[in-house]
Write an enzyme that holds these catalytic residues in place. Structure first.
Site, PDB file in Angstrom:
ATOM      1  N   GLY A 159      -9.430   8.374  -1.897  1.00 24.33           N
ATOM      2  CA  GLY A 159      -9.991   9.718  -1.759  1.00 24.33           C
ATOM      3  C   GLY A 159     -10.760   9.898  -0.469  1.00 24.33           C
TER       4      GLY A 159
ATOM      5  N   HIS B  30      -9.939   1.304  -0.220  1.00 22.96           N
ATOM      6  CA  HIS B  30      -9.679   2.068   1.003  1.00 22.96           C
ATOM      7  C   HIS B  30     -11.001   2.127   1.772  1.00 22.96           C
ATOM      8  CE1 HIS B  30      -6.098   3.724  -1.001  1.00 22.96           C
ATOM      9  NE2 HIS B  30      -5.729   4.279   0.135  1.00 22.96           N
TER      10      HIS B  30
ATOM     11  N   HIS C 276       1.424   4.874  -2.186  1.00 22.42           N
ATOM     12  CA  HIS C 276       0.967   5.811  -3.225  1.00 22.42           C
ATOM     13  C   HIS C 276       2.157   6.502  -3.887  1.00 22.42           C
ATOM     14  CE1 HIS C 276      -3.417   5.831  -2.220  1.00 22.42           C
ATOM     15  NE2 HIS C 276      -2.961   5.397  -1.057  1.00 22.42           N
TER      16      HIS C 276
ATOM     17  N   ASP D  92       1.737   3.516   3.157  1.00 21.32           N
ATOM     18  CA  ASP D  92       0.744   4.439   2.591  1.00 21.32           C
ATOM     19  C   ASP D  92       1.453   5.505   1.733  1.00 21.32           C
ATOM     20  OD1 ASP D  92      -1.799   5.177   2.011  1.00 21.32           O
ATOM     21  OD2 ASP D  92      -2.225   6.200   3.900  1.00 21.32           O
TER      22      ASP D  92
ATOM     23  N   GLU E 117     -11.303   3.847   7.211  1.00 23.45           N
ATOM     24  CA  GLU E 117     -10.231   4.768   7.591  1.00 23.45           C
ATOM     25  C   GLU E 117     -10.889   6.046   8.122  1.00 23.45           C
ATOM     26  OE1 GLU E 117      -7.961   6.288   4.277  1.00 23.45           O
ATOM     27  OE2 GLU E 117      -6.268   6.864   5.520  1.00 23.45           O
TER      28      GLU E 117
ATOM     29  N   HIS F 279       0.866  -1.197   0.000  1.00 24.14           N
ATOM     30  CA  HIS F 279       0.000   0.000   0.000  1.00 24.14           C
ATOM     31  C   HIS F 279       0.894   1.236   0.000  1.00 24.14           C
ATOM     32  CE1 HIS F 279      -4.041   1.836   1.279  1.00 24.14           C
ATOM     33  NE2 HIS F 279      -3.232   2.830   0.965  1.00 24.14           N
TER      34      HIS F 279
ATOM     35  N   ASP G 274       2.276   9.339  -5.731  1.00 27.17           N
ATOM     36  CA  ASP G 274       2.362  10.796  -5.546  1.00 27.17           C
ATOM     37  C   ASP G 274       2.740  11.192  -4.123  1.00 27.17           C
ATOM     38  OD1 ASP G 274      -0.061   9.817  -4.694  1.00 27.17           O
ATOM     39  OD2 ASP G 274      -1.300  11.272  -5.759  1.00 27.17           O
TER      40      ASP G 274
END
Ligand SMILES: [Zn+2]
Length: 317
Positions: free
Chosen positions: A160, A187, A7, A267, A190, A5, A9
């Site tokens: 998102g 996701h 990301h 993450d 959370e 997991h 960016d």
């Protein structure tokens, strides 16, 4: 080690972003690495997931061309390789990289090309985005995933603002993914509660991104165990977004005692200011958990072939 997991960016080093800004002619709030870091990372004072997500604006602004996307993926994979990691699943939302005219297909091609050039073993997970005006873009993401499935793309995801756009609104999207034979993670649990995780389970998610709030629902935890659904836990991030109050309250042991398979991940290495080593250290210094068991869970949870899993197992032993 393995990160399932992660990301793209949210994991680019300031020096990479400075280089990407030069390549794309974008002006940054600072050209100094330490200064720039303040704009693209969060800390324990972060209010919630919505505030956390603001850290992605700058990285996204410099990731709008094939050239920068390829370089970003290449740089991140080089770094993971230097950290002696053996595998990663890197995720991003193609629809957030089309502001200057790229198609989602071109975005995905560029990232896969960067990974291949690095020589690091990684696949990508394509994120659909929570929202209420991007149905067409999300459907395109699933269709793009189908075209590249097994050729660099391993799965799809939903990312998102979970608190603002509920998982229950995305049923059609995951029915489409299922009908196309694309595995997915979502996701969930959370910024929203256990019912969000329940939705993801009903849709057929093989893994849950975070899933922390499943702790509130005994029946749901039983189902996660029965269906052999893996949780992608990201301890530092979960504390920053207030999904849990602190590491002392982190439910990793409770999940394991319930027979739920958990994995440990970062993450966002830069937004959350962490790396996989740090996440394992955090777990090790607070709980009595066998690190090897967690890494084996990651191999079993990975969206790869049985032969590839065997190869990773042999590298662990
Ligand atoms: Zn995430």
């Amino acid at each position: 080690m393995i990160d399932l997991h992660l990301h793209l960016d949210g994991s680019l080093a300031p020096k990479t972003i400075i280089r990407l800004a030069e390549m794309s002619g974008v002006s940054l709030p600072s050209g100094n690495e330490d200064e720039l870091l303040k704009y693209i990372s969060t800390d324990i004072n972060c209010e919630d997931l919505n505030e956390y997500l603001k850290c992605f604006d700058i990285p996204l602004s410099v990731l709008q061309s094939e050239e920068t996307l390829e370089f970003a993926a290449y740089s991140l994979c080089k770094e993971l390789k230097e950290r002696n990691m053996i595998y990663a699943e890197i995720r991003f939302a193609p629809q957030l990289h089309t502001k200057e005219g790229l198609t989602q297909d071109k975005v995905v091609e560029a990232v896969i090309s960067g990974i291949k050039k690095s020589g690091f073993f990684a696949n990508v997970i394509l994120c659909c985005m929570r929202g209420d005006k991007n149905d067409a873009e999300n459907i395109e993401t699933v269709n793009t995933a189908k075209r590249f499935l097994g050729k660099g793309v391993a799965a799809v995801d939903l990312a998102g603002a979970e608190g603002l756009f509920k998982t229950e609104n995305f049923k059609n999207l995951f029915m489409l993914a299922s009908s196309l034979g694309i595995p997915f993670t979502i996701h969930a649990g959370e910024a929203d509660g256990a019912e969000s995780v329940r939705c993801a389970v009903e849709y057929g998610a093989k893994r849950i991104g975070h899933g922390i709030r499943a702790i509130e629902d005994e029946e749901l935890m039983e189902e996660l165990k029965e269906r052999n659904i893996f949780l992608e836990l990201c301890p530092t991030s979960n504390i920053q977004t207030k999904a849990v109050a602190g590491i002392e309250q982190y439910p990793i042991v409770k999940f394991m005692e319930k027979g739920i398979k958990v994995t440990v991940n970062t993450d966002n290495m830069v937004v959350s200011g962490t790396d996989i080593e740090n996440e394992f250290n955090l777990i090790k210094s607070n709980f009595n958990i066998d690190k090897k068991e967690l890494i084996k869970n990651s191999v079993n949870a990975a969206f790869i072939s049985e032969a590839e899993k065997e190869d990773l197992f042999s590298q662990i032993d």
